[in-house]
Design a protein around this motif. Structure first.
Motif, PDB file in Angstrom:
ATOM      1  N   GLN A 187       0.827  -1.204   0.000  1.00 27.29           N
ATOM      2  CA  GLN A 187       0.000   0.000   0.000  1.00 27.29           C
ATOM      3  C   GLN A 187       0.862   1.255   0.000  1.00 27.29           C
ATOM      4  O   GLN A 187       0.532   2.247  -0.672  1.00 27.29           O
ATOM      5  N   ALA A 188       1.978   1.228   0.723  1.00 27.60           N
ATOM      6  CA  ALA A 188       2.882   2.387   0.742  1.00 27.60           C
ATOM      7  C   ALA A 188       3.453   2.642  -0.649  1.00 27.60           C
ATOM      8  O   ALA A 188       3.578   3.800  -1.081  1.00 27.60           O
ATOM      9  N   GLN A 189       3.804   1.581  -1.368  1.00 28.14           N
ATOM     10  CA  GLN A 189       4.299   1.749  -2.736  1.00 28.14           C
ATOM     11  C   GLN A 189       3.222   2.333  -3.642  1.00 28.14           C
ATOM     12  O   GLN A 189       3.497   3.228  -4.460  1.00 28.14           O
ATOM     13  N   ILE A 190       1.991   1.843  -3.498  1.00 31.50           N
ATOM     14  CA  ILE A 190       0.886   2.368  -4.296  1.00 31.50           C
ATOM     15  C   ILE A 190       0.711   3.863  -4.032  1.00 31.50           C
ATOM     16  O   ILE A 190       0.566   4.676  -4.960  1.00 31.50           O
ATOM     17  N   ASP A 191       0.747   4.243  -2.771  1.00 31.58           N
ATOM     18  CA  ASP A 191       0.548   5.654  -2.407  1.00 31.58           C
ATOM     19  C   ASP A 191       1.668   6.531  -2.969  1.00 31.58           C
ATOM     20  O   ASP A 191       1.410   7.575  -3.577  1.00 31.58           O
ATOM     21  N   ASP A 192       2.912   6.112  -2.757  1.00 27.86           N
ATOM     22  CA  ASP A 192       4.038   6.946  -3.179  1.00 27.86           C
ATOM     23  C   ASP A 192       4.141   7.044  -4.699  1.00 27.86           C
ATOM     24  O   ASP A 192       4.350   8.131  -5.257  1.00 27.86           O
ATOM     25  N   LEU A 193       4.020   5.917  -5.380  1.00 29.35           N
ATOM     26  CA  LEU A 193       4.147   5.951  -6.837  1.00 29.35           C
ATOM     27  C   LEU A 193       2.980   6.691  -7.477  1.00 29.35           C
ATOM     28  O   LEU A 193       3.145   7.368  -8.497  1.00 29.35           O
ATOM     29  N   GLY A 194       1.810   6.584  -6.871  1.00 36.10           N
ATOM     30  CA  GLY A 194       0.663   7.325  -7.384  1.00 36.10           C
ATOM     31  C   GLY A 194       0.872   8.824  -7.273  1.00 36.10           C
ATOM     32  O   GLY A 194       0.603   9.579  -8.222  1.00 36.10           O
ATOM     33  N   ARG A 195       1.378   9.280  -6.129  1.00 35.39           N
ATOM     34  CA  ARG A 195       1.654  10.705  -5.956  1.00 35.39           C
ATOM     35  C   ARG A 195       2.803  11.146  -6.869  1.00 35.39           C
ATOM     36  O   ARG A 195       2.760  12.220  -7.472  1.00 35.39           O
ATOM     37  N   GLY A 196       3.815  10.304  -6.971  1.00 34.71           N
ATOM     38  CA  GLY A 196       4.944  10.636  -7.828  1.00 34.71           C
ATOM     39  C   GLY A 196       4.554  10.742  -9.288  1.00 34.71           C
ATOM     40  O   GLY A 196       5.055  11.615 -10.018  1.00 34.71           O
ATOM     41  N   LEU A 197       3.653   9.882  -9.741  1.00 33.48           N
ATOM     42  CA  LEU A 197       3.208   9.919 -11.126  1.00 33.48           C
ATOM     43  C   LEU A 197       2.562  11.262 -11.457  1.00 33.48           C
ATOM     44  O   LEU A 197       2.768  11.817 -12.543  1.00 33.48           O
ATOM     45  N   VAL A 198       1.804  11.803 -10.517  1.00 38.69           N
ATOM     46  CA  VAL A 198       1.188  13.114 -10.727  1.00 38.69           C
ATOM     47  C   VAL A 198       2.267  14.166 -10.977  1.00 38.69           C
ATOM     48  O   VAL A 198       2.170  14.988 -11.898  1.00 38.69           O
ATOM     49  N   PHE A 199       3.332  14.137 -10.160  1.00 36.73           N
ATOM     50  CA  PHE A 199       4.416  15.116 -10.339  1.00 36.73           C
ATOM     51  C   PHE A 199       5.154  14.900 -11.651  1.00 36.73           C
ATOM     52  O   PHE A 199       5.561  15.866 -12.310  1.00 36.73           O
ATOM     53  N   TYR A 200       5.361  13.641 -12.027  1.00 30.58           N
ATOM     54  CA  TYR A 200       6.037  13.369 -13.289  1.00 30.58           C
ATOM     55  C   TYR A 200       5.262  13.969 -14.456  1.00 30.58           C
ATOM     56  O   TYR A 200       5.849  14.488 -15.407  1.00 30.58           O
ATOM     57  N   LYS A 201       3.939  13.888 -14.396  1.00 31.92           N
ATOM     58  CA  LYS A 201       3.118  14.392 -15.491  1.00 31.92           C
ATOM     59  C   LYS A 201       3.063  15.914 -15.512  1.00 31.92           C
ATOM     60  O   LYS A 201       2.994  16.522 -16.586  1.00 31.92           O
ATOM     61  N   GLU A 202       3.058  16.532 -14.340  1.00 29.45           N
ATOM     62  CA  GLU A 202       2.870  17.981 -14.293  1.00 29.45           C
ATOM     63  C   GLU A 202       4.169  18.775 -14.316  1.00 29.45           C
ATOM     64  O   GLU A 202       4.162  19.994 -14.512  1.00 29.45           O
ATOM     65  N   ALA A 203       5.311  18.103 -14.141  1.00 26.62           N
ATOM     66  CA  ALA A 203       6.592  18.814 -14.061  1.00 26.62           C
ATOM     67  C   ALA A 203       6.926  19.516 -15.377  1.00 26.62           C
ATOM     68  O   ALA A 203       6.682  18.990 -16.463  1.00 26.62           O
ATOM     69  N   THR A 204       7.494  20.702 -15.252  1.00 28.00           N
ATOM     70  CA  THR A 204       8.055  21.414 -16.397  1.00 28.00           C
ATOM     71  C   THR A 204       9.559  21.147 -16.417  1.00 28.00           C
ATOM     72  O   THR A 204      10.276  21.562 -15.507  1.00 28.00           O
ATOM     73  N   VAL A 205      10.002  20.418 -17.412  1.00 33.21           N
ATOM     74  CA  VAL A 205      11.422  20.056 -17.485  1.00 33.21           C
ATOM     75  C   VAL A 205      12.241  21.295 -17.864  1.00 33.21           C
ATOM     76  O   VAL A 205      11.941  21.975 -18.843  1.00 33.21           O
ATOM     77  N   ALA A 206      13.250  21.590 -17.067  1.00 34.94           N
ATOM     78  CA  ALA A 206      14.139  22.727 -17.327  1.00 34.94           C
ATOM     79  C   ALA A 206      15.573  22.231 -17.238  1.00 34.94           C
ATOM     80  O   ALA A 206      16.031  21.806 -16.173  1.00 34.94           O
ATOM     81  N   GLY A 207      16.272  22.251 -18.354  1.00 36.74           N
ATOM     82  CA  GLY A 207      17.645  21.758 -18.387  1.00 36.74           C
ATOM     83  C   GLY A 207      18.653  22.843 -18.075  1.00 36.74           C
ATOM     84  O   GLY A 207      18.315  24.032 -17.949  1.00 36.74           O
ATOM     85  N   PRO A 208      19.907  22.468 -17.928  1.00 37.66           N
ATOM     86  CA  PRO A 208      20.974  23.431 -17.617  1.00 37.66           C
ATOM     87  C   PRO A 208      21.163  24.469 -18.721  1.00 37.66           C
ATOM     88  O   PRO A 208      21.053  24.167 -19.909  1.00 37.66           O
ATOM     89  N   ASP A 209      21.456  25.691 -18.306  1.00 38.91           N
ATOM     90  CA  ASP A 209      21.758  26.788 -19.223  1.00 38.91           C
ATOM     91  C   ASP A 209      23.260  26.903 -19.485  1.00 38.91           C
ATOM     92  O   ASP A 209      23.684  27.315 -20.558  1.00 38.91           O
ATOM     93  N   VAL A 210      24.049  26.577 -18.477  1.00 34.60           N
ATOM     94  CA  VAL A 210      25.508  26.721 -18.522  1.00 34.60           C
ATOM     95  C   VAL A 210      26.121  25.409 -18.069  1.00 34.60           C
ATOM     96  O   VAL A 210      25.631  24.778 -17.121  1.00 34.60           O
ATOM     97  N   THR A 211      27.202  24.983 -18.735  1.00 36.86           N
ATOM     98  CA  THR A 211      27.872  23.748 -18.340  1.00 36.86           C
ATOM     99  C   THR A 211      29.356  24.001 -18.113  1.00 36.86           C
ATOM    100  O   THR A 211      29.922  24.991 -18.564  1.00 36.86           O
ATOM    101  N   PHE A 212      29.970  23.079 -17.403  1.00 36.48           N
ATOM    102  CA  PHE A 212      31.422  23.111 -17.188  1.00 36.48           C
ATOM    103  C   PHE A 212      31.923  21.687 -17.189  1.00 36.48           C
ATOM    104  O   PHE A 212      31.137  20.736 -17.097  1.00 36.48           O
ATOM    105  N   ASP A 213      33.233  21.517 -17.281  1.00 35.01           N
ATOM    106  CA  ASP A 213      33.812  20.174 -17.352  1.00 35.01           C
ATOM    107  C   ASP A 213      34.766  19.856 -16.212  1.00 35.01           C
ATOM    108  O   ASP A 213      34.925  18.693 -15.853  1.00 35.01           O
ATOM    109  N   ARG A 214      35.411  20.849 -15.635  1.00 39.47           N
ATOM    110  CA  ARG A 214      36.355  20.585 -14.545  1.00 39.47           C
ATOM    111  C   ARG A 214      36.082  21.441 -13.318  1.00 39.47           C
ATOM    112  O   ARG A 214      35.942  20.940 -12.223  1.00 39.47           O
ATOM    113  N   GLU A 215      36.012  22.749 -13.511  1.00 35.69           N
ATOM    114  CA  GLU A 215      35.846  23.639 -12.358  1.00 35.69           C
ATOM    115  C   GLU A 215      35.186  24.932 -12.814  1.00 35.69           C
ATOM    116  O   GLU A 215      35.454  25.430 -13.909  1.00 35.69           O
TER     117      GLU A 215
END
Length: 380
Positions: A183-211
């Motif tokens: 039941q705990a898995q059902i509850d958590d995954l159900g709530r998580g699925l809602v967030f997965y669907k509603e999330a606005t994906v925002a990727g990085p604007d700036v990247t670096f490789d060492r520092e």
């Protein structure tokens, strides 16, 4: 939530009581990741938001907040968006200054799905990651998100069917503990699925490789990349004046994660991390640490698994035979103790994928080493 493949159907029997053993190295603090993280002041203007340890395979990453003279830097945004929103509200209570920078330590959604929440709250925020992390977010990340949205509903159906039938796969009746776990898995995954669907994906604007050095007025924050480790593009965030470091998932407690990891390179990254002049460590998951004892234990585990897999390959063993030959029972006990949830996490989310990754590296035709994805070109 980690990746959908991180939680195949888990037999409820795995959560049955185990014989008494020593307590785990890091004692879990169980709670719902959706209810928000615990705020902890580490130094002047430096705060950790520590996610509870989940009893289900739905995890949320920790967040570090660094307040400078002219703005705020945040490390990782989580995937339990209700908790992300609470953290944003807490930042606004701590300071009137805007979040100018959001650093993603690696590509996994439990550290990045909340990026869109920060962009909505602070439109001018600059999102930063390593080049490899941005490339992985654009490829594996998007594929994984789509796969999770498609895969979670049938998984939930299978869990509901198990509850309805009242039996395990082998036909034995479910115990009260089994029912509670499902039941705990059902509850958590159900709530998580809602967030997965509603999330606005925002990727990085700036990247670096060492520092990369970020200045918040007079406060300096250093972003470092030590090479492949937990992922191909792990970033570490170091606040020198407070002697605080956020490790991302190079360090995860109470048990490490090892999906798509680089088992042979990871120890070198750990040694570079431990060489920093830091007295406070904020791991990707788990409590704030004030020494390197747990980090050294993780390094020992990685080197032990790597050595045993090399030996198995040298003896001509298949992957399945190599899995059976790897013996880390003593180390498992130090990480998981007798806690059945931690035993499950250790075996499923660290040991099985770690052995597979190491086996692929040793047997690879590319000289025993997978290559990180090609670097994305820095923005701006």
């Amino acid at each position: 939530m980690r990746m959908m493949r991180r939680y195949p159907l888990v037999a409820a029997a795995l959560l049955a009581a185990l014989p008494a053993m020593a307590a785990p190295q890091v004692v879990p603090r169980y709670g719902s990741v959706f209810d928000g993280s615990v705020q902890e002041r580490l130094a002047k203007g430096v705060y950790a938001f520590i996610a509870p340890d989940s009893k289900t395979p739905y995890f949320n990453g920790n967040t570090l907040v660094v307040i400078g003279d002219d703005g705020v830097l945040v490390v990782d945004s989580g995937d339990a968006l209700s908790a992300t929103r609470q953290t944003i509200a807490a930042i606004k209570r701590l300071t009137p200054l805007p979040v100018r920078y959001l650093v993603n330590t690696h590509w996994h959604w439990d550290h990045t799905l909340g990026n869109g929440e920060y962009r909505a709250a602070f439109p001018a925020v600059t999102i930063i990651s390593t080049s490899a992390t941005r490339a992985l977010m654009d490829t594996k990340g998007r594929e994984n998100l789509a796969g999770s949205i498609a895969g979670i509903p049938p998984y939930l159906d299978s869990l509901r069917q198990a509850l309805g039938a009242g039996t395990r796969r082998d036909g034995t009746p479910l115990s009260a503990a089994d029912r509670a776990s499902i039941q705990a898995q059902i509850d958590d995954l159900g709530r998580g699925l809602v967030f997965y669907k509603e999330a606005t994906v925002a990727g990085p604007d700036v990247t670096f490789d060492r520092e990369l050095t970020v200045r918040l007025g007079g406060r300096v924050v250093t972003l470092l990349a030590f090479g492949p480790g937990n992922t191909a593009g792990d970033a570490v965030v170091y606040v020198p004046d407070a002697r605080v470091v956020a490790s991302g998932d190079l360090i995860v407690a109470p048990t490490p994660f090892a999906y798509d990891s680089f088992i042979f390179e990871w120890p070198a990254a750990m040694r570079r991390l431990m060489a920093l002049d830091a007295s406070i460590v904020v791991p990707g998951h788990g409590p704030v640490m004030r020494d390197w004892a747990y980090a050294r234990l993780v390094t020992e585990l990685l080197e032990t698994v790597g050595a045993q897999v090399r030996s198995a390959v040298a003896r001509g063993l298949t992957l399945e035979a190599a899995r059976a030959s790897v013996d880390v029972a003593g180390l498992r006990a130090r990480f998981a103790g007798s806690d059945p949830i931690l035993v499950r996490n250790f075996d499923q989310f660290f040991l099985a994928p770690a052995v597979e990754a190491a086996f692929k590296d040793v047997t690879s035709s590319a000289g025993g080493r997978r290559r990180p994805p090609p670097a994305a070109r820095p923005a701006g």
